[in-house]
Enzyme design. Structure first.
Site, PDB file in Angstrom:
ATOM      1  N   ALA A 135      -7.033   1.005  -1.201  1.00 35.42           N
ATOM      2  CA  ALA A 135      -8.325   0.850  -0.531  1.00 35.42           C
ATOM      3  C   ALA A 135      -8.923  -0.483  -0.943  1.00 35.42           C
ATOM      4  O   ALA A 135      -8.578  -1.032  -1.994  1.00 35.42           O
ATOM      5  CB  ALA A 135      -9.256   1.986  -0.932  1.00 35.42           C
TER       6      ALA A 135
ATOM      7  N   GLY B 187      -4.268   3.822  -2.017  1.00 32.73           N
ATOM      8  CA  GLY B 187      -4.311   4.222  -0.601  1.00 32.73           C
ATOM      9  C   GLY B 187      -3.105   3.706   0.172  1.00 32.73           C
ATOM     10  O   GLY B 187      -2.702   4.306   1.172  1.00 32.73           O
TER      11      GLY B 187
ATOM     12  N   GLU C 175      -0.536   6.186  -0.405  1.00 36.89           N
ATOM     13  CA  GLU C 175      -0.892   7.384   0.371  1.00 36.89           C
ATOM     14  C   GLU C 175      -0.561   7.171   1.848  1.00 36.89           C
ATOM     15  O   GLU C 175      -0.093   8.079   2.530  1.00 36.89           O
ATOM     16  CB  GLU C 175      -2.375   7.707   0.164  1.00 36.89           C
ATOM     17  CG  GLU C 175      -2.640   8.213  -1.259  1.00 36.89           C
ATOM     18  CD  GLU C 175      -4.126   8.331  -1.578  1.00 36.89           C
ATOM     19  OE1 GLU C 175      -4.857   7.338  -1.386  1.00 36.89           O
ATOM     20  OE2 GLU C 175      -4.545   9.407  -2.020  1.00 36.89           O
TER      21      GLU C 175
ATOM     22  N   GLU D 166      -5.547   4.388  -9.219  1.00 32.53           N
ATOM     23  CA  GLU D 166      -6.986   4.689  -9.097  1.00 32.53           C
ATOM     24  C   GLU D 166      -7.611   5.019 -10.442  1.00 32.53           C
ATOM     25  O   GLU D 166      -8.789   4.727 -10.683  1.00 32.53           O
ATOM     26  CB  GLU D 166      -7.207   5.872  -8.132  1.00 32.53           C
ATOM     27  CG  GLU D 166      -6.946   5.557  -6.664  1.00 32.53           C
ATOM     28  CD  GLU D 166      -5.509   5.790  -6.240  1.00 32.53           C
ATOM     29  OE1 GLU D 166      -4.616   5.869  -7.120  1.00 32.53           O
ATOM     30  OE2 GLU D 166      -5.265   5.890  -5.015  1.00 32.53           O
TER      31      GLU D 166
HETATM   32  N1  DAK Z   1      -8.942  -4.316  -2.792  1.00 31.01           N
HETATM   33  C1  DAK Z   1      -9.531  -5.527  -2.536  1.00 31.01           C
HETATM   34  N2  DAK Z   1      -8.940  -6.686  -2.818  1.00 31.01           N
HETATM   35  C2  DAK Z   1      -7.729  -6.660  -3.377  1.00 31.01           C
HETATM   36  C3  DAK Z   1      -7.062  -5.457  -3.683  1.00 31.01           C
HETATM   37  C4  DAK Z   1      -7.733  -4.231  -3.356  1.00 31.01           C
HETATM   38  N3  DAK Z   1      -7.165  -3.032  -3.549  1.00 31.01           N
HETATM   39  N4  DAK Z   1      -5.879  -5.754  -4.253  1.00 31.01           N
HETATM   40  C5  DAK Z   1      -5.802  -7.088  -4.295  1.00 31.01           C
HETATM   41  N5  DAK Z   1      -6.899  -7.645  -3.766  1.00 31.01           N
HETATM   42  C6  DAK Z   1      -7.226  -9.052  -3.613  1.00 31.01           C
HETATM   43  C7  DAK Z   1      -7.578  -9.677  -4.962  1.00 31.01           C
HETATM   44  O1  DAK Z   1      -8.935  -9.472  -5.260  1.00 31.01           O
HETATM   45  C8  DAK Z   1      -7.273 -11.137  -4.675  1.00 31.01           C
HETATM   46  O2  DAK Z   1      -8.305 -11.694  -3.898  1.00 31.01           O
HETATM   47  P1  DAK Z   1      -9.008 -13.093  -4.321  1.00 31.01           P
HETATM   48  O3  DAK Z   1      -9.492 -12.874  -5.713  1.00 31.01           O
HETATM   49  O4  DAK Z   1      -7.888 -14.088  -4.222  1.00 31.01           O
HETATM   50  O5  DAK Z   1     -10.089 -13.267  -3.315  1.00 31.01           O
HETATM   51  C9  DAK Z   1      -6.038 -11.063  -3.790  1.00 31.01           C
HETATM   52  O6  DAK Z   1      -6.058  -9.753  -3.198  1.00 31.01           O
HETATM   53  C10 DAK Z   1      -4.741 -11.186  -4.573  1.00 31.01           C
HETATM   54  O7  DAK Z   1      -4.755 -10.269  -5.625  1.00 31.01           O
HETATM   55  P2  DAK Z   1      -4.364 -10.635  -7.132  1.00 31.01           P
HETATM   56  O8  DAK Z   1      -4.774 -12.036  -7.451  1.00 31.01           O
HETATM   57  O9  DAK Z   1      -4.857  -9.558  -7.998  1.00 31.01           O
HETATM   58  O10 DAK Z   1      -2.765 -10.597  -7.018  1.00 31.01           O
HETATM   59  P3  DAK Z   1      -1.685 -10.299  -8.138  1.00 31.01           P
HETATM   60  O11 DAK Z   1      -0.390 -10.577  -7.486  1.00 31.01           O
HETATM   61  O12 DAK Z   1      -2.030 -10.983  -9.422  1.00 31.01           O
HETATM   62  O13 DAK Z   1      -1.795  -8.721  -8.427  1.00 31.01           O
HETATM   63  C11 DAK Z   1      -1.923  -6.366  -7.754  1.00 31.01           C
HETATM   64  C12 DAK Z   1      -1.395  -7.813  -7.447  1.00 31.01           C
HETATM   65  C13 DAK Z   1      -1.612  -5.519  -6.530  1.00 31.01           C
HETATM   66  C14 DAK Z   1      -1.202  -5.816  -8.965  1.00 31.01           C
HETATM   67  C15 DAK Z   1      -3.451  -6.455  -8.051  1.00 31.01           C
HETATM   68  O14 DAK Z   1      -4.077  -7.189  -6.990  1.00 31.01           O
HETATM   69  C16 DAK Z   1      -4.085  -5.104  -8.150  1.00 31.01           C
HETATM   70  O15 DAK Z   1      -3.985  -4.434  -9.193  1.00 31.01           O
HETATM   71  N6  DAK Z   1      -4.790  -4.675  -7.082  1.00 31.01           N
HETATM   72  C17 DAK Z   1      -5.559  -3.436  -7.109  1.00 31.01           C
HETATM   73  C18 DAK Z   1      -4.651  -2.241  -6.974  1.00 31.01           C
HETATM   74  C19 DAK Z   1      -5.422  -0.947  -7.010  1.00 31.01           C
HETATM   75  O16 DAK Z   1      -6.144  -0.664  -7.996  1.00 31.01           O
HETATM   76  N7  DAK Z   1      -5.284  -0.113  -5.970  1.00 31.01           N
HETATM   77  C20 DAK Z   1      -6.019   1.123  -5.863  1.00 31.01           C
HETATM   78  C21 DAK Z   1      -7.321   0.902  -5.143  1.00 31.01           C
HETATM   79  S1  DAK Z   1      -8.290   2.390  -5.057  1.00 31.01           S
HETATM   80  C22 DAK Z   1     -10.664   7.492   0.154  1.00 31.01           C
HETATM   81  C23 DAK Z   1      -9.285   7.552   0.313  1.00 31.01           C
HETATM   82  C24 DAK Z   1      -8.493   6.721  -0.450  1.00 31.01           C
HETATM   83  C25 DAK Z   1      -9.013   5.842  -1.382  1.00 31.01           C
HETATM   84  C26 DAK Z   1     -10.389   5.809  -1.528  1.00 31.01           C
HETATM   85  C27 DAK Z   1     -11.202   6.642  -0.761  1.00 31.01           C
HETATM   86  N8  DAK Z   1     -11.506   8.357   0.933  1.00 31.01           N
HETATM   87  C28 DAK Z   1     -10.926   9.152   2.010  1.00 31.01           C
HETATM   88  C29 DAK Z   1     -12.900   8.405   0.707  1.00 31.01           C
HETATM   89  C30 DAK Z   1      -8.134   4.993  -2.138  1.00 31.01           C
HETATM   90  C31 DAK Z   1      -8.522   4.324  -3.229  1.00 31.01           C
HETATM   91  C32 DAK Z   1      -7.672   3.236  -3.736  1.00 31.01           C
HETATM   92  O17 DAK Z   1      -6.621   2.896  -3.206  1.00 31.01           O
END
Ligand code: DAK
Length: 259
Positions: free
Chosen positions: A67, A110, A113, A133
């Site tokens: 997400a 997500g 998922e 998450e």
């Molecule tokens: N969201 C927003 N931006 C993201 C992102 C994300 N999930 N993942 C990466 N980016 C953005 C980074 O902020 C960065 O943007 P700038 O800073 O350049 O503007 C750009 O993408 C590149 O990312 P990184 O610089 O971090 O790249 P790396 O290669 O160093 O790292 C990484 C890649 C994938 C390991 C890292 O970006 C990372 O850890 N990303 C977050 C992964 C994460 O935590 N995913 C889970 C998110 S929570 C719902 C249903 C489902 C959900 C929620 C609600 N409902 C039905 C209500 C789901 C929730 C989730 O998925």
């Protein structure tokens, strides 16, 4: 013609529609608008007779990193409650044609998922799967806790969801999360070829097969067997079944029309 910005929807070819997630600068983070476009595209594909299977993919480096955390940060509990995301997930979930996820690179939160909403995942050797998450103080919100345990079992589901650690494509294959692992540069080619093979089968048989397999998540064995028996009997009344049998006996490839 619908205009999309967060996804790219190709013209169907050989019965297969390709949908690409198209927010590469944000690692294909699934903001609500992207999910809405995806739901719209799948609803259109469901109605489009040219489409018999869909492949969904990301970029060469990332399927989807989950997400959109920046968007999520701006929503409080009421904002999340009013959000359209659950309706979009519902549309994706009820897509009745075969859906294949072609995954390279990160497939997280997500994004994972979403891949699990597909009927099968073809993964490149570079794929990384995870439900991180927990690192944000939340839990999976689009079925991760439920689908993952059914897909890989309790032990690995617990490890992924409670630790936030990732697994690679080979581990995902061994666990039964993905159907096949390919060289990274061949993932989409293989997913598309598989989709074309599937698209050449009877659309009615495909739909009932998918329905029956998904029903196994929700029904006791006796009910599932009954559902399968009824679907099997129903197919006996289709032209496609006759065509399949005739083609076999006449030693020619079948031409299924969905009748
Ligand atoms: N969201 C927003 N931006 C993201 C992102 C994300 N999930 N993942 C990466 N980016 C953005 C980074 O902020 C960065 O943007 P700038 O800073 O350049 O503007 C750009 O993408 C590149 O990312 P990184 O610089 O971090 O790249 P790396 O290669 O160093 O790292 C990484 C890649 C994938 C390991 C890292 O970006 C990372 O850890 N990303 C977050 C992964 C994460 O935590 N995913 C889970 C998110 S929570 C719902 C249903 C489902 C959900 C929620 C609600 N409902 C039905 C209500 C789901 C929730 C989730 O998925």
């Amino acid at each position: 013609m619908t205009a999309y910005s967060d996804i790219q929807v190709d013209t169907p070819y050989n019965g297969v529609q390709l949908i690409r997630l198209n927010r590469h600068d944000a690692h294909n983070a699934l903001r609500t608008a992207l999910l809405g476009e995806l739901a719209t595209a799948l609803a259109a594909a469901a109605e489009d007779k040219r489409v018999r299977a869909v492949v969904i993919t990301g970029s060469e480096k990332v399927f989807a990193a989950g997400a959109d955390i920046k968007e999520m940060a701006a929503l409080d509990a009421v904002g999340l409650w009013k959000d359209q995301r659950p309706q979009h997930w519902q549309t994706i979930r009820s897509f009745s044609k075969p859906l294949i996820a072609s995954v390279n690179g990160y497939c997280l939160g997500g994004g994972m998922e979403l891949a699990m909403h597909a009927d099968m995942i073809i993964a490149g050797e570079d794929a990384r799967f995870g439900q991180p998450e927990i690192n944000l103080g939340i839990i999976p919100g689009a079925g991760g806790t439920q689908r993952l345990v059914r897909s890989v079992g309790k032990a690995l589901a617990m490890k992924l969801v409670l630790s936030g650690e990732f697994i690679n494509a080979r581990e995902a294959l061994a666990a039964g999360l993905v159907a096949e692992v390919t060289q990274p540069e061949l993932t989409l080619k293989r997913a598309t070829a598989l989709a074309e093979t599937i698209a050449s089968k009877s659309p009615i048989a495909l739909r009932l097969a998918k329905e029956a397999i998904l029903a196994s998540y929700e029904t006791p064995l006796s009910q599932g067997l009954e559902l399968e028996r009824k679907a099997f009997l129903f197919l006996a009344a289709t032209q496609d079944r006759q065509e399949g049998i005739d083609a076999f006996l006449e030693k020619r490839p079948p031409q299924f029309t969905g009748q």
